[in-house]
Structures are given as structure tokens and as C-alpha cells.
Write a protein that holds these residues in place. Structure first.
Motif, PDB file in Angstrom:
ATOM      1  N   SER A   7       0.588  -0.962   0.012  1.00 37.74           N
ATOM      2  CA  SER A   7       0.026  -0.136   0.138  1.00 37.74           C
ATOM      3  C   SER A   7       0.957   1.153   0.164  1.00 37.74           C
ATOM      4  N   SER A   9       0.374   4.355   0.636  1.00 42.09           N
ATOM      5  CA  SER A   9       0.312   5.313   2.003  1.00 42.09           C
ATOM      6  C   SER A   9      -0.410   4.490   3.057  1.00 42.09           C
ATOM      7  N   MET A  10      -0.022   4.949   4.192  1.00 38.93           N
ATOM      8  CA  MET A  10      -0.830   4.253   5.465  1.00 38.93           C
ATOM      9  C   MET A  10      -2.166   4.872   5.438  1.00 38.93           C
ATOM     10  N   ILE A  11      -3.214   3.930   5.621  1.00 40.29           N
ATOM     11  CA  ILE A  11      -4.550   4.334   5.759  1.00 40.29           C
ATOM     12  C   ILE A  11      -5.198   4.449   7.120  1.00 40.29           C
ATOM     13  N   ALA A  41      -1.860 -10.310  14.276  1.00 41.90           N
ATOM     14  CA  ALA A  41      -0.517 -10.218  12.960  1.00 41.90           C
ATOM     15  C   ALA A  41      -1.145  -9.614  11.654  1.00 41.90           C
ATOM     16  N   GLY A  42      -0.535  -8.684  11.072  1.00 41.31           N
ATOM     17  CA  GLY A  42      -0.684  -8.131   9.797  1.00 41.31           C
ATOM     18  C   GLY A  42      -1.408  -6.995  10.126  1.00 41.31           C
ATOM     19  N   ILE A  43      -2.053  -6.440  11.100  1.00 38.70           N
ATOM     20  CA  ILE A  43      -2.719  -5.465  11.223  1.00 38.70           C
ATOM     21  C   ILE A  43      -1.957  -4.035  10.959  1.00 38.70           C
ATOM     22  N   GLY A  44      -0.659  -4.088  11.178  1.00 39.12           N
ATOM     23  CA  GLY A  44       0.149  -2.721  10.637  1.00 39.12           C
ATOM     24  C   GLY A  44       0.781  -2.128  11.876  1.00 39.12           C
ATOM     25  N   LYS A  45       1.402  -3.109  12.859  1.00 41.28           N
ATOM     26  CA  LYS A  45       2.274  -2.522  13.922  1.00 41.28           C
ATOM     27  C   LYS A  45       3.500  -1.793  13.146  1.00 41.28           C
ATOM     28  N   THR A  46       4.071  -2.713  12.397  1.00 39.54           N
ATOM     29  CA  THR A  46       5.268  -2.401  11.769  1.00 39.54           C
ATOM     30  C   THR A  46       5.332  -1.078  10.842  1.00 39.54           C
ATOM     31  N   ARG A  47       4.001  -1.002  10.006  1.00 36.86           N
ATOM     32  CA  ARG A  47       3.765  -0.130   9.270  1.00 36.86           C
ATOM     33  C   ARG A  47       3.681   1.264   9.893  1.00 36.86           C
ATOM     34  N   ARG A 188       2.349  -8.961  19.057  1.00 38.60           N
ATOM     35  CA  ARG A 188       1.397  -9.549  18.340  1.00 38.60           C
ATOM     36  C   ARG A 188       0.419 -10.069  19.512  1.00 38.60           C
ATOM     37  N   GLU A 256      -3.929  -6.464   1.064  1.00 36.63           N
ATOM     38  CA  GLU A 256      -2.954  -6.556   0.225  1.00 36.63           C
ATOM     39  C   GLU A 256      -2.659  -8.008  -0.559  1.00 36.63           C
TER      40      GLU A 256
END
Ligand SMILES: Nc1ncnc2c1ncn2[C@@H]1O[C@H](COP(=O)(O)OP(=O)(O)OP(=O)(O)O)[C@@H](O)[C@H]1O
Ligand SMILES: [Mg+2]
Length: 326
Positions: A7, A9-11, A41-47, A188, A256
Motif C-alpha cells: 500500500s 500510503s498508510m490508511i 498479525a498483519g494489522i499494521g504495527k510495523t507499518r 502480536r 494486500e
């Protein structure tokens, strides 16, 4: 099949970023703060933390350590080793040793490469000096460095952290006497099952008034529509958005993955189930990787490396993961 689309940009996540900014501002006044961000998992912590790092780096020195899933094989304090290496790269070994003060030789426990420096004890000697001294040394080091420049210390995925790392983090959050220091942790939430050390560790951390903790929520339908549009470069039709929203349940990683499937725009080729979504991911892998996965799946949930090596027809090197970059 194409690769999963990133993605651009971050939504959403503006309130989450705002809280991080607030804590950064608080800590810039010289009162250490800590933020703990959880989520599935995959929710966007790293982003989220990547976006925050980019912002915070304008005013602060941001150091990042990661915990990896190595079970009992993980080296103690691994995230701190990474963090101190970045610090040494940034300010230089000499300045790092100066900031560490008279007990600096204990640093060899975290940075074994320092033991080659004259005048510093070997790691074995330092290890015998006790963890308290090591913890105090790290606290003094960070406090001293933060006098010159605000420090942000990010440790990702603490659900995998070794016990020593968790203890040191707890000590720092409680005992830092001052300094422009913000500690940011992520975990997580779906890994923190009954009996997991974080079950009691996190509530205990939260009792310290310096700590703010929250969990990232899922995206709503409108946000999934925006994420899909950004990846595709054009709006997806309503039926596609409905399907992506339903299957992804608002988890950006799955959005994604779904958008990465060919012909998504036509709406006819969407997977019916998570199983199909995962198979679509499998089909995007190279043939040798698919071969390894097929062998593993024949062996059940857990296959020893030796067993896998015995049935694998390729070379031993092909079975090794690529070396992690530092
Ligand atoms: N708010 C968002 N807007 C757009 N894309 C996002 C958003 N959040 C996450 N993504 C994308 O979704 C994918 C998964 O996100 P990320 O890696 O940050 O998840 P995570 O919570 O760190 O997962 P894990 O627990 O596996 O580490 C990434 O490709 C990321 O760029
Ligand atoms: Mg992550």
C-alpha cells in the motif's frame, strides 16, 4: 499471479500516530516515556512504527531492535545488541564508551565485539559482574546520549523477546531517572495466549505511569476501499470492495494479499475462503520453494531439519535460509 501489492500510503492510524507524537513531545521535555502497541498479525504495527520512525528521525535518534522467533536458541538481549550497534554506528565507538562511563566493560555482554578493545574485560568477566550493573550501565548510557539528542528506542515483536530482554526493558521503563527517551514496544496480541510471559508482564508495565498501551483496530469498509484503490491505482467496484472487506476482515495484510490476485478488478476471480487466499500466495512462490513446502506439508505440522534434508533432492545450501542482513 503478481506479488502481493504494497500500500503506497498508510490508511487511517492518525489517532495512533498522534498518541506516538504526544509521547515523543512529552519525552523531549526530559521525562522518559514508553508506548506499547499491540495488535493481531498483519494489522499494521510495523507499518505504523515505520511511519513514526520517519517522522521522529527528524528530531530524534531512532534505534530499532527486533525480537525474532528463535525459541530457546535466541541469544539473550538480541534486540539490545542491534540497538547498540546502531548507536555505535551513529555516534562512534569512542563516544559510546564515553557515554557508558566507568562500568563500560560490562557492555561486552551486549556487544561482544567490544572485547577486542584494549582495557575492556572479556564478556565472561563482565557477565560475572551481575545483571544489575549491566542494567544500570545501559540506563546511564541512554541517559547520557539523550542529553545531546532525543532518543527513541523501538523494540518490535516483544512476544518473541527472550526473558533477559524483557527484564532489561522493565528496568529501563521503571528506573530511567531522566533523559529525553521514548521507548516503543510492539507485540502480536494473537500470540499472547494463556501462560505467555507477556500476560502478566504487560499489565505490570502499565502500572508505571510512564507507559501508554493500546491495540490497533481493524480497518473499516471505507478504509479497506481506500487501501484497495491506492494499491490498484483506481477505485475498485462496490462488489469487489465488499468481498475484500469480508475476506480480509479489515486486516491490511489480507487486503494486500487479496488485491495481489490477478483479475481482482473483474470481481470473478476472488477466493472464496482463506484457504484459497493462502493457496494463491503459494502459487506466487518459486517452484523450488513450493517443492520444500510440499515436502513439509507431507510431514505434518512440524518437521525436523534433518528429516527434511534427507528427503529434499536439492543441495543442503538450498535448504538454508538466506543470511539475515544486519
Ligand atoms: N494502515 C495501513 N495502511 C496501508 N497499508 C497497511 C496499513 N497497515 C498495514 N499495512 C500493510 O499491511 C502489511 C502488514 O502490515 P505490518 O507488517 O505492519 O503488520 P504487523 O502488525 O507488523 O504484522 P506482524 O504481526 O506479522 O509483524 C504491510 O505490507 C503494510 O504495509
Ligand atoms: Mg510487524
Amino acid at each position: 499471479m503478481k506479488s502481493p501489492a504494497a500500500s503506497p500510503s498508510m490508511i487511517g492510524r492518525e489517532p495512533d500516530l498522534e498518541t506516538l507524537r504526544e509521547q515523543l513531545a512529552e519525552s523531549s521535555e526530559g521525562s522518559p516515556r514508553a508506548v506499547v502497541v499491540g495488535g493481531e498479525a498483519g494489522i499494521g504495527k510495523t507499518r505504523l512504527l515505520d511511519e513514526f520512525r520517519a517522522e521522529a528521525s527528524r528530531s530524534a535518534l531512532v534505534l530499532t531492535g527486533r525480537s525474532v522467533d528463535l525459541g530457546a536458541d535466541g541469544a539473550p538481549y538480541a534486540p539490545f545488541t542491534g540497538i547498540l550497534r546502531q548507536l555505535a554506528d551513529d555516534i562512534g565507538i569512542g563516544a559510546l564508551l564515553d557515554a557508558a562511563g566507568p562500568s563500560r566493560s560490562a557492555l561486552t555482554v551486549l556487544l561482544p565485539e567490544l572485547s577486542s578493545i584494549e582495557g575492556l574485560d572479556s564478556p565472561g568477566t563482565a557477565a560475572r559482574t551481575g545483571v544489575e550493573r549491566l542494567y544500570e550501565l545501559v540506563a546511564v548510557l541512554f541517559e547520557n546520549v539523550s542529553r545531546e539528542r532525543q532518543l527513541v528506542i523501538i523494540i518490535e515483536d516483544i512476544h518473541w523477546a527472550d526473558a533477559a530482554t524483557l527484564e532489561l526493558v522493565r528496568f529501563l521503563i521503571r528506573m530511567l531517572a531522566g533523559g529525553k527517551i521514548l521507548i516503543v514496544l510492539s507485540y502480536r496480541s494473537d500470540e499472547v495466549l494463556r501462560g505467555h510471559p507477556l500476560r502478566s508482564y504487560l499489565p505490570e508495565l502499565e502500572r508505571t505511569r510512564r507507559v501508554v498501551r493500546w491495540e490497533l483496530g481493524r480497518l473499516d469498509r471505507a478504509q479497506v476501499a481506500t487501501q484497495s484503490e491506492q494499491i490498484l491505482g483506481c477505485p475498485a467496484d462496490a462488489a469487489t470492495v465488499d468481498r475484500v472487506y469480508q475476506l480480509s476482515e479489515g486486516v491490511p495484510f489480507f487486503v494486500e494479499e487479496l488485491i495481489g490476485i490477478d483479475h481482482l478488478g473483474t470481481g470473478d476471480d476472488l477466493p472464496e475462503t482463506l484457504r484459497e487466499l493462502l493457496l494463491a500466495r503459494y502459487e506466487r512462490l518459486s517452484e523450488p520453494t513450493q517443492h520444500v513446502l510440499r515436502l513439509i506439508s507431507a510431514g505434518g505440522g512440524c518437521v525436523d531439519h534433518e528429516v527434511l534434508a534427507a528427503v529434499f533432492t536439492g543441495t543442503p545450501e538450498e535448504l538454508e535460509p538466506p543470511r539475515a542482513k544486519r
